[in-house]
Write an enzyme that holds these catalytic residues in place. Structure first.
Site, PDB file in Angstrom:
ATOM      1  N   GLU A   1      -6.992   5.017   8.042  1.00 45.43           N
ATOM      2  CA  GLU A   1      -6.367   5.973   7.687  1.00 45.43           C
ATOM      3  C   GLU A   1      -7.952   6.922   6.821  1.00 45.43           C
ATOM      4  O   GLU A   1      -8.628   7.696   7.166  1.00 45.43           O
ATOM      5  CB  GLU A   1      -5.662   6.221   6.987  1.00 45.43           C
ATOM      6  CG  GLU A   1      -4.095   6.179   7.510  1.00 45.43           C
ATOM      7  CD  GLU A   1      -2.825   5.059   6.700  1.00 45.43           C
ATOM      8  OE1 GLU A   1      -3.181   5.015   5.605  1.00 45.43           O
ATOM      9  OE2 GLU A   1      -1.989   4.560   7.180  1.00 45.43           O
TER      10      GLU A   1
ATOM     11  N   LYS B   1       0.028   4.320  -0.370  1.00 48.74           N
ATOM     12  CA  LYS B   1      -0.343   5.489   1.150  1.00 48.74           C
ATOM     13  C   LYS B   1      -0.564   6.514  -0.597  1.00 48.74           C
ATOM     14  O   LYS B   1       0.016   6.359  -1.897  1.00 48.74           O
ATOM     15  CB  LYS B   1       0.092   5.717   1.686  1.00 48.74           C
ATOM     16  CG  LYS B   1      -0.223   4.382   2.827  1.00 48.74           C
ATOM     17  CD  LYS B   1      -0.046   4.283   4.268  1.00 48.74           C
ATOM     18  CE  LYS B   1      -0.029   2.984   5.189  1.00 48.74           C
ATOM     19  NZ  LYS B   1      -0.115   3.467   5.481  1.00 48.74           N
TER      20      LYS B   1
ATOM     21  N   GLY C   1       2.652   2.104  10.945  1.00 46.59           N
ATOM     22  CA  GLY C   1       3.468   4.034  10.791  1.00 46.59           C
ATOM     23  C   GLY C   1       4.345   3.583  12.385  1.00 46.59           C
ATOM     24  O   GLY C   1       4.832   4.584  13.061  1.00 46.59           O
TER      25      GLY C   1
ATOM     26  N   ASN D   1       1.080  -1.206  -0.182  1.00 49.26           N
ATOM     27  CA  ASN D   1      -0.394  -0.082   0.072  1.00 49.26           C
ATOM     28  C   ASN D   1       1.174   1.708   0.104  1.00 49.26           C
ATOM     29  O   ASN D   1       1.389   1.511   1.161  1.00 49.26           O
ATOM     30  CB  ASN D   1      -1.110   0.094   0.836  1.00 49.26           C
ATOM     31  CG  ASN D   1      -1.731   1.570   1.475  1.00 49.26           C
ATOM     32  OD1 ASN D   1      -1.501   1.624   0.568  1.00 49.26           O
ATOM     33  ND2 ASN D   1      -2.546   1.396   2.915  1.00 49.26           N
TER      34      ASN D   1
ATOM     35  N   HIS E   1      -9.368   0.845   5.455  1.00 50.95           N
ATOM     36  CA  HIS E   1      -8.340   1.681   5.530  1.00 50.95           C
ATOM     37  C   HIS E   1      -8.286   2.173   7.161  1.00 50.95           C
ATOM     38  O   HIS E   1      -9.085   3.234   6.705  1.00 50.95           O
ATOM     39  CB  HIS E   1      -7.650   1.505   5.053  1.00 50.95           C
ATOM     40  CG  HIS E   1      -5.731   1.838   4.776  1.00 50.95           C
ATOM     41  ND1 HIS E   1      -5.330   2.446   6.162  1.00 50.95           N
ATOM     42  CD2 HIS E   1      -4.833   1.407   4.694  1.00 50.95           C
ATOM     43  CE1 HIS E   1      -4.016   2.314   6.324  1.00 50.95           C
ATOM     44  NE2 HIS E   1      -3.762   1.396   5.721  1.00 50.95           N
TER      45      HIS E   1
ATOM     46  N   GLU F   1      -5.695  -5.027  10.492  1.00 53.07           N
ATOM     47  CA  GLU F   1      -4.153  -3.612  10.542  1.00 53.07           C
ATOM     48  C   GLU F   1      -4.629  -3.442  12.134  1.00 53.07           C
ATOM     49  O   GLU F   1      -5.296  -1.839  12.109  1.00 53.07           O
ATOM     50  CB  GLU F   1      -4.252  -2.929   9.808  1.00 53.07           C
ATOM     51  CG  GLU F   1      -3.874  -3.163   8.388  1.00 53.07           C
ATOM     52  CD  GLU F   1      -3.919  -2.465   7.343  1.00 53.07           C
ATOM     53  OE1 GLU F   1      -2.289  -3.121   6.843  1.00 53.07           O
ATOM     54  OE2 GLU F   1      -3.711  -1.609   7.243  1.00 53.07           O
TER      55      GLU F   1
ATOM     56  N   SER G   1       3.045  -2.075  10.355  1.00 51.13           N
ATOM     57  CA  SER G   1       4.533  -2.397  10.427  1.00 51.13           C
ATOM     58  C   SER G   1       5.569  -3.327  10.109  1.00 51.13           C
ATOM     59  O   SER G   1       6.619  -3.613  10.804  1.00 51.13           O
ATOM     60  CB  SER G   1       5.237  -1.706  12.292  1.00 51.13           C
ATOM     61  OG  SER G   1       4.983  -0.490  12.610  1.00 51.13           O
TER      62      SER G   1
HETATM   63  P1  13P Z   1       3.133   0.387   7.952  1.00 45.55           P
HETATM   64  O1  13P Z   1       3.811  -0.853   7.323  1.00 45.55           O
HETATM   65  O2  13P Z   1       4.003   1.638   7.132  1.00 45.55           O
HETATM   66  O3  13P Z   1       3.178   0.407   8.690  1.00 45.55           O
HETATM   67  O4  13P Z   1       1.384   1.325   7.102  1.00 45.55           O
HETATM   68  C1  13P Z   1       0.901  -0.411   7.567  1.00 45.55           C
HETATM   69  C2  13P Z   1      -0.228  -0.121   6.512  1.00 45.55           C
HETATM   70  O5  13P Z   1      -1.754   0.727   7.193  1.00 45.55           O
HETATM   71  C3  13P Z   1       0.048  -1.048   4.419  1.00 45.55           C
HETATM   72  O6  13P Z   1      -2.252  -1.034   4.882  1.00 45.55           O
END
Ligand code: 13P
Length: 252
Positions: free
Chosen positions: A97, A11, A171, A9, A95, A165, A211
């Protein structure tokens, strides 16, 4: 036997030139062995040009979001039909976010899942608890609610992948331990069995995200109910993304 899926992803990262460089790096180091499904999910503006870069490879393309209508007066939105036409096989829905930063709620996600599937785009549906919810021992209640608000027996389970997740792991550099991930994945598979039956739940892929890095991927992938990874930060470099793909292949 479930084939692991490793999805990157991206982002809101990478211009077209940066995206091309990343794809070139992934292509250069990726040896297709049929053991793992590999997926990249760049921002919307990169989807079509990168689809042409992926032609002739086994690397699939996915989007990070979709709107819940096929077409119409929805300024700024992208429909699943457009994603399909741009070369996407998957779309990420739910997701954290989008839930927490953009305020997306269950009813919208429910509609997005159905309209994506109707357009021929498979769904990676994300769920996970916040730290506060985990500390209040509400993890199972939260993911159960997120599951049932968007998925149901009217959805074809063969076209859905779950991604657990935990919000506190995204993150942050904090990763769920393999035991924590396995416990939630097993819980989700049991929920899936209640809705879709044993065969479908046995075949359902449940990814872990939060992560995931080259050095922790192998221990997560050894968990019996972890069927791959949804990778954020570590997918932005070909070397670390490919190391995670390699860990998934070794787990088979
Ligand atoms: P990270 O791997 O940066 O923690 O992000 C995970 C994520 O949100 C994947 O969709």
């Amino acid at each position: 036997m479930r084939k692991p899926l490793v999805a990157g992803n991206w982002k809101m990262h990478n211009t077209l030139e940066e995206g091309r460089t990343l794809i070139a790096g992934i292509k250069a180091g990726h040896v297709p062995d049929g053991k793992v499904e590999v997926l990249v999910c760049p921002p919307f503006t990169l989807l079509y040009p990168l689809s042409t870069e992926l032609e002739g490879t086994d690397i699939k393309l996915g989007a990070q979001n979709v709107y819940c209508e096929e077409k119409g007066a929805f300024t700024g939105e992208i429909s699943p039909v457009m994603l399909k036409a741009a070369g996407c096989s998957y779309v990420i829905i739910g997701h954290s976010e989008r839930r927490h930063v953009l305020g997306e709620l269950g009813d919208l996600l429910h509609r997005k899942v159905r309209v994506a599937l109707a357009a021929g785009v498979d769904v990676i549906y994300c769920l996970g608890e916040t730290l506060e919810q985990r500390e209040a021992h509400r993890t199972e209640a939260v993911v159960e609610q997120q599951f049932t608000e968007a998925l149901g027996d009217d959805v074809d389970p063969r076209r859905v992948v779950l991604a657990y997740e935990p919000v506190w792991a995204i993150g942050t550099g904090l990763t769920a331990t393999p035991e924590q991930a396995q416990a939630v994945h097993a819980f989700l598979r049991a929920k899936a069995m209640g809705i879709w039956g044993r065969e479908a739940s046995d075949n359902l892929r449940i990814l872990y995200g939060g992560s995931v890095k080259a050095d922790n991927a192998a221990s997560l992938m050894t968990c019996p109910d972890v069927d791959g990874a949804l990778v954020g930060g570590a997918c932005l470099r070909a070397e670390s993304f490919l190391a995670i793909v390699g860990a998934a292949a070794d787990s088979v």
